[in-house]
Write a protein that holds these residues in place. Structure first.
Motif, PDB file in Angstrom:
ATOM      1  N   ASP A  25       0.914  -1.237  -0.116  1.00  0.00           N
ATOM      2  CA  ASP A  25       0.043   0.039  -0.071  1.00  0.00           C
ATOM      3  C   ASP A  25       0.824   1.158   0.117  1.00  0.00           C
ATOM      4  O   ASP A  25       0.637   2.392  -0.740  1.00  0.00           O
ATOM      5  CB  ASP A  25      -0.868  -0.029   1.285  1.00  0.00           C
ATOM      6  CG  ASP A  25      -1.976  -0.894   0.950  1.00  0.00           C
ATOM      7  OD1 ASP A  25      -2.355  -1.315   0.152  1.00  0.00           O
ATOM      8  OD2 ASP A  25      -2.643  -1.429   2.064  1.00  0.00           O
ATOM      9  N   LEU A  26       2.083   1.138   0.649  1.00  0.00           N
ATOM     10  CA  LEU A  26       2.818   2.378   0.729  1.00  0.00           C
ATOM     11  C   LEU A  26       3.937   2.403  -0.283  1.00  0.00           C
ATOM     12  O   LEU A  26       4.872   3.349  -0.079  1.00  0.00           O
ATOM     13  CB  LEU A  26       3.294   2.512   2.136  1.00  0.00           C
ATOM     14  CG  LEU A  26       2.372   2.869   3.244  1.00  0.00           C
ATOM     15  CD1 LEU A  26       3.174   2.792   4.703  1.00  0.00           C
ATOM     16  CD2 LEU A  26       1.871   4.338   3.261  1.00  0.00           C
ATOM     17  N   PHE A  47       8.695   9.315   4.092  1.00  0.00           N
ATOM     18  CA  PHE A  47       7.589   8.360   4.478  1.00  0.00           C
ATOM     19  C   PHE A  47       6.493   8.732   5.671  1.00  0.00           C
ATOM     20  O   PHE A  47       5.301   8.201   5.671  1.00  0.00           O
ATOM     21  CB  PHE A  47       8.579   6.923   4.893  1.00  0.00           C
ATOM     22  CG  PHE A  47       7.898   5.722   5.361  1.00  0.00           C
ATOM     23  CD1 PHE A  47       7.579   4.860   4.436  1.00  0.00           C
ATOM     24  CD2 PHE A  47       7.551   5.666   7.040  1.00  0.00           C
ATOM     25  CE1 PHE A  47       6.661   3.744   5.093  1.00  0.00           C
ATOM     26  CE2 PHE A  47       6.826   4.672   7.231  1.00  0.00           C
ATOM     27  CZ  PHE A  47       6.699   3.568   6.343  1.00  0.00           C
ATOM     28  N   ASP A  50       3.949  10.058   3.928  1.00  0.00           N
ATOM     29  CA  ASP A  50       2.962   9.008   3.279  1.00  0.00           C
ATOM     30  C   ASP A  50       2.077   8.163   4.637  1.00  0.00           C
ATOM     31  O   ASP A  50       0.985   8.127   4.265  1.00  0.00           O
ATOM     32  CB  ASP A  50       3.778   8.009   2.746  1.00  0.00           C
ATOM     33  CG  ASP A  50       3.953   8.642   1.256  1.00  0.00           C
ATOM     34  OD1 ASP A  50       3.688   9.814   0.982  1.00  0.00           O
ATOM     35  OD2 ASP A  50       5.180   8.077   0.814  1.00  0.00           O
ATOM     36  N   LEU A  51       2.666   7.956   5.631  1.00  0.00           N
ATOM     37  CA  LEU A  51       2.253   7.191   6.847  1.00  0.00           C
ATOM     38  C   LEU A  51       1.116   7.835   7.404  1.00  0.00           C
ATOM     39  O   LEU A  51       0.153   7.412   7.962  1.00  0.00           O
ATOM     40  CB  LEU A  51       3.266   6.984   7.916  1.00  0.00           C
ATOM     41  CG  LEU A  51       2.990   6.069   8.849  1.00  0.00           C
ATOM     42  CD1 LEU A  51       2.856   4.687   8.498  1.00  0.00           C
ATOM     43  CD2 LEU A  51       4.090   6.167  10.024  1.00  0.00           C
ATOM     44  N   TYR A  54      -1.698   7.800   5.048  1.00  0.00           N
ATOM     45  CA  TYR A  54      -2.477   6.500   5.164  1.00  0.00           C
ATOM     46  C   TYR A  54      -3.006   6.318   6.444  1.00  0.00           C
ATOM     47  O   TYR A  54      -4.168   5.792   6.389  1.00  0.00           O
ATOM     48  CB  TYR A  54      -1.230   5.510   4.946  1.00  0.00           C
ATOM     49  CG  TYR A  54      -1.829   4.092   4.752  1.00  0.00           C
ATOM     50  CD1 TYR A  54      -2.207   3.571   3.705  1.00  0.00           C
ATOM     51  CD2 TYR A  54      -1.698   3.381   5.898  1.00  0.00           C
ATOM     52  CE1 TYR A  54      -2.636   2.546   3.333  1.00  0.00           C
ATOM     53  CE2 TYR A  54      -2.317   1.892   5.534  1.00  0.00           C
ATOM     54  CZ  TYR A  54      -2.579   1.451   4.535  1.00  0.00           C
ATOM     55  OH  TYR A  54      -3.157   0.359   4.341  1.00  0.00           O
TER      56      TYR A  54
END
Length: 257
Positions: A25-26, A47, A50-51, A54
């Motif tokens: 997914d990432l 990251f 993005d985390l 998400y």
């Protein structure tokens, strides 16, 4: 970043994801996820961004807060803050309505983001409600007549404070006043505040700074108990009325489809 590694792993597990699924997914490798969860490497800023997107939770909360006590992967955003938001679901994974009892409404300010507190509230399901997360809140006083003290407001959780529709009524959880039910006007851009207006004109309007707003719930329906005195109302009778209302409206929906 003492909590980050555990938070990544804990929330991933709450969401029912394997490391492989999460990595896909990432768009990173599984070994990279493993290194972050085992605290063998520090995630770079890109990251973390993005985390955050998400998980729907801010980088600040992920880094500074221990989320290991969370039992639900759902979060809310109020203003520019994100807080853990426990939502109760039934066996079919459908949202249930938690009923905040009158005698416990003062404690809601302390327990609104505590999964254990929410878990112990009485719950019902109303099939006629629109999509969203709802709770039933007790009303005290006469500032919003004709809604009587002792009645309940069923309201839908609002994620974005900026989406307030001027002049509509909301349950607002504030840092200093706890639960209040008012007609709300968005004055964030001009003053960084919400304008709170009572329908009973003997109460003056007042402002609440946006950073004191913890939760916002938009009015869906009210259970007015005009035929009862406040001391006659019990949580069980409120739950019964709400449930019966849901059944009756569901039957009407079938008839008129």
């Amino acid at each position: 970043m003492i909590y980050l590694a555990n938070n990544i792993k804990h929330i991933r597990i709450l969401k029912g994801l394997t490391q492989e699924q999460f990595a896909e997914d990432l768009k990173v490798s599984r070994s990279r996820i493993s290194s972050y969860e085992e605290n063998r490497a520090v995630p770079p800023i890109d990251f973390l961004v993005d985390l955050s997107e998400y998980f729907k939770i801010s980088i600040d909360i992920l880094i500074k807060n221990n989320l290991s006590s969370a039992t639900d992967p759902s979060f809310i955003e109020i203003g520019n803050k994100r807080l853990l938001f426990p939502i109760t679901v039934d066996g079919a994974n459908e949202d249930l309505i938690e009923i905040i009892p009158v005698e416990a409404s003062a404690g809601y300010l302390r327990g609104y983001s505590d999964p254990e507190y929410i878990e112990h509230l009485n719950k019902i399901k109303l099939p006629f409600l629109p999509t969203g997360t709802h709770r039933a809140f007790p009303i005290k006083g006469d500032s919003m007549l004709p809604v009587k003290s002792g009645s309940y407001i069923v309201a839908r959780f609002i994620e974005e404070v900026s989406s307030i529709k001027d002049g509509r009524t909301y349950i607002v959880l504030t840092l200093n006043d706890g639960i209040v039910y008012k007609r709300v006007f968005n004055k964030i851009e001009e003053h960084g505040m919400l304008l709170m207006v009572s329908d009973n004109k003997k109460y003056d309007p007042y402002y609440v700074p946006i950073d004191e707003v913890l939760e916002l719930w938009e009015f869906t329906c009210s259970i007015n108990t005009q035929e009862y005195e406040e001391h006659e109302l019990k949580l069980s009778s409120i739950a019964s009325m709400l449930t019966q209302l849901g059944v009756e409206l569901k039957e009407l929906e079938k008839i008129y489809k």
